[in-house]
Scaffold this active site. Structure first.
Site, mmCIF file in Angstrom:
data_model
loop_
_atom_site.group_PDB
_atom_site.id
_atom_site.type_symbol
_atom_site.label_atom_id
_atom_site.label_comp_id
_atom_site.label_asym_id
_atom_site.label_seq_id
_atom_site.Cartn_x
_atom_site.Cartn_y
_atom_site.Cartn_z
ATOM 1 N N ASP A 98 0.859 -1.180 0.000
ATOM 2 C CA ASP A 98 0.000 0.000 0.000
ATOM 3 C C ASP A 98 0.895 1.229 0.000
ATOM 4 O O ASP A 98 1.826 1.328 0.805
ATOM 5 C CB ASP A 98 -0.865 -0.010 1.274
ATOM 6 N N ASP A 201 -3.099 4.578 -2.293
ATOM 7 C CA ASP A 201 -4.173 5.069 -1.426
ATOM 8 C C ASP A 201 -4.681 6.446 -1.884
ATOM 9 O O ASP A 201 -3.865 7.343 -2.153
ATOM 10 C CB ASP A 201 -3.584 5.195 -0.006
ATOM 11 N N GLU A 254 -6.568 3.719 -5.758
ATOM 12 C CA GLU A 254 -7.872 3.953 -5.140
ATOM 13 C C GLU A 254 -8.320 5.335 -5.579
ATOM 14 O O GLU A 254 -7.657 6.334 -5.295
ATOM 15 C CB GLU A 254 -7.764 3.900 -3.620
ATOM 16 N N HIS A 320 -10.994 -3.504 2.985
ATOM 17 C CA HIS A 320 -11.009 -3.214 4.421
ATOM 18 C C HIS A 320 -11.864 -1.991 4.782
ATOM 19 O O HIS A 320 -12.019 -1.683 5.960
ATOM 20 C CB HIS A 320 -9.572 -2.994 4.895
ATOM 21 N N ASP A 321 -12.373 -1.277 3.779
ATOM 22 C CA ASP A 321 -13.182 -0.076 4.062
ATOM 23 C C ASP A 321 -14.675 -0.319 3.863
ATOM 24 O O ASP A 321 -15.488 0.577 4.101
ATOM 25 C CB ASP A 321 -12.791 1.068 3.121
HETATM 26 C C1 GLC Z 1 -8.088 4.925 2.039
HETATM 27 C C2 GLC Z 1 -7.903 3.690 2.882
HETATM 28 C C3 GLC Z 1 -8.575 3.900 4.190
HETATM 29 C C4 GLC Z 1 -7.928 5.078 4.879
HETATM 30 C C5 GLC Z 1 -7.890 6.304 3.989
HETATM 31 C C6 GLC Z 1 -6.908 7.305 4.491
HETATM 32 O O1 GLC Z 1 -9.408 5.160 1.731
HETATM 33 O O2 GLC Z 1 -8.367 2.570 2.189
HETATM 34 O O3 GLC Z 1 -8.560 2.771 5.006
HETATM 35 O O4 GLC Z 1 -8.614 5.392 6.049
HETATM 36 O O5 GLC Z 1 -7.508 6.010 2.676
HETATM 37 O O6 GLC Z 1 -5.605 6.847 4.283
#
Ligand code: GLC
Length: 540
Positions: A98, A201, A254, A320-321
């Site tokens: 990540d 991320d 993402e 995980h979100d």
């Molecule tokens: C992304 C991650 C999440 C995190 C956020 C801030 O959305 O997947 O878990 O809280 O970024 O880094």
């Protein structure tokens, strides 16, 4: 269609602190992951995406990094990480990491120095600005992803710093070229050590074009100033050309709030593919806490749009979100097995690189939370504060909160029916274990040839054996509003994918001639009436 190894693979996401706790300290660890490589390989996944393992105060479980070059001691050491790369390589597996570069932790030495010493070169690594009205008001009206203002005041001064996530996650300033140089070095360090790419991320929001006030919105006031800006594209191209293209690696970005056009730009010589979330937002109204009933036709419409118009992307339903998909788009009470398998058929029938999340392969479900004290997720705590300030009825607040809470996906992996689900040897666990572990666990799944686990294994093997299921074009087929039906066509190869996304029995008039490659009711012939959550793939 260009063939690439990363299009053909199945990626298995691990949330390290929840996977396997070998040293029994309550947190999953890198040695635990190493001990499960054969398990992952036996499922058919050859690539692992590791959520962050870097040094971190764990405000957001590693998404707040205080040292990009070292490992969180709760999870292991740099030597463990080297061992993981080596053990994966031995098995012909790869690891992607990540890359969290929109922000650091407020405990990163850069930020500590920047905050304490306004003359430091690190001050310009972040966004420090004077507040309005002699420091009484934040520099602008932006709100953050976890709700509330996106600025935190530095005590005893008129200055604020920007944080689009928690206040312990200050945003980096990409107007400063030194920040990008740091990022390139971080990427090179991990690629040289053996990683095969990055999940990037919230990558499309790293560049803030201006710090002007935003148009007021229920969620993310200010986003027009940072979602997928030109400056972001420039940075991503630079990282691609100067670093990534020199390695045999891939990236998946993402992308928050990205439209189709933005997504096209982000994958044009920038990222290899994206996580877009429209198909996981179809039951959301306005902000993530407000959810309505799942409507299969909405999912169908959204997936069809992306499948038809976007050349290559990811296919995923969990991470995980997100809450667990079987509890959200399936029925975890009455049709647990059937609906988990139906969603799997849909995911693997679609075009794109497959990403599955730990526990998805055994149909892990959402959790019954008894109180806010059981919840760790930083965003849930932020939203809880917001809901409290709105003075909503308690029951409603709790429902809203637990409908979206990210900890549903983060409870320890359920390995067997022994204490703590076999996650560790019985010490405390950092987050509670889902109480359904005596029935939903890996051991049970492996003992039952008809389990969700074996269904995933079959689907993965099937996809690998049929090029058309990987590279074939997507063609929608019109059917009942609770069904999603489509064909995949690749030269002479043709497949029909059909998924009943409801608990209704449905009469259909599809042409089902051909060879049944997979069917979650193990039928030898497809009947005119589909059973609840029935799904199949037929080779025409
Ligand atoms: C992304 C991650 C999440 C995190 C956020 C801030 O959305 O997947 O878990 O809280 O970024 O880094």
């Amino acid at each position: 269609m260009d063939k690439k190894w990363w299009k053909e693979e199945v990626v298995y996401q691990i949330y390290p602190r929840s996977y396997k706790d070998n040293d029994n300290n309550g947190y999953g660890d890198i040695q635990g992951i190493i001990s499960k490589l054969d398990y992952i390989k036996s499922l058919g996944a050859n690539v692992i995406w590791l959520s962050p393992v870097y040094k971190s105060p764990d405000d957001d479980n590693g998404y707040d990094i205080s040292d990009y070059y070292d490992i969180n001691p709760k999870l292991g050491t740099l030597d463990d990480m080297k061992e993981l790369f080596a053990e994966a390589k031995k098995r012909d597996m790869r690891i992607i990491m990540d890359l969290v570069i929109n922000h650091t932790s407020d405990e990163h030495p850069w930020f500590i120095e920047a905050k304490n010493n306004p003359d430091s070169k690190y001050r310009d690594y972040y966004y420090f600005r004077k507040g309005k009205k002699n420091g009484k008001k934040a520099p602008n009206n932006w709100s953050g992803y976890f709700s509330g203002p996106a600025w935190e005041k530095i005590e005893g001064t008129d200055d604020y710093y920007l944080h689009l996530f928690s206040k312990k996650q200050p945003d980096l300033n990409y107007h400063n070229p030194a920040v990008l140089e740091e990022v390139k070095n971080i990427c090179k360090f991990w690629l040289d050590l053996g990683c095969s790419g990055f999940r990037c991320d919230v990558i499309n929001i790293i560049y803030k074009s201006s710090l002007e006030d935003g148009k007021p919105r229920i969620f993310l006031t200010g986003k027009e100033h940072y979602v997928s800006q030109d400056g972001c594209h420039k940075i991503l191209k630079e990282i691609r050309h100067e670093v990534l293209d020199k390695y045999d690696c891939f990236t998946v970005g993402e992308s928050s709030e990205a439209t189709m056009d933005m997504a096209k730009d982000l994958t044009n010589d920038e990222l290899h593919m994206l996580f877009c979330f429209e198909h996981l937002n179809i039951d959301i109204i306005g902000a993530p806490v407000f959810r309505t009933k799942f409507k299969p036709w909405k999912l169908n419409k959204c997936l069809t749009k992306w499948q038809l118009n976007f050349p290559w992307n990811t296919s995923f339903f969990e991470c995980h979100d997100q809450v667990r998909v079987v509890s959200r788009y399936g029925d975890d009470k009455n049709y647990h097995k059937e609906s988990a398998k139906a969603i799997a058929t849909l995911q693997f029938g679609l075009k794109g690189t497959m990403f599955i999340y730990e526990g998805q392969e055994i149909g892990m479900t959402n959790v019954k939370w008894n109180s806010i004290d059981e919840i760790d997720d930083v965003s849930t705590h932020y939203v809880n504060k917001l809901l409290k300030s709105l003075h909503l009825p308690k029951k409603l607040s709790w429902k809203l909160l637990t409908n979206f809470c990210r900890d549903h996906a983060r409870t320890p992996m359920q390995w067997d029916d022994s204490i703590n689900a076999g996650f560790n040897e019985g010490n405390k666990t950092w987050l509670k274990v889902n109480e359904n572990y005596p029935t939903i666990n890996v051991k049970n799944n492996l003992e039952d040839k008809d389990s969700i686990w074996y269904y995933y294994q079959d689907l993965i093997a099937l996809r690998k054996s049929k090029e058309g299921l990987i590279y074939g074009d997507f063609k929608p087929v019109k059917a009942n509003k609770n069904l999603m039906v489509f064909e995949r066509i690749y030269g002479e190869e043709k497949y029909l994918v059909c998924v009943n996304l409801s608990k209704k029995t449905i009469r259909h008039n599809l042409d089902t001639k051909g060879k049944i490659l997979i069917n979650n009711y193990k039928k030898e012939n497809i009947d005119e009436v589909l059973l609840p959550y029935e799904s199949f793939i037929i080779e025409k």
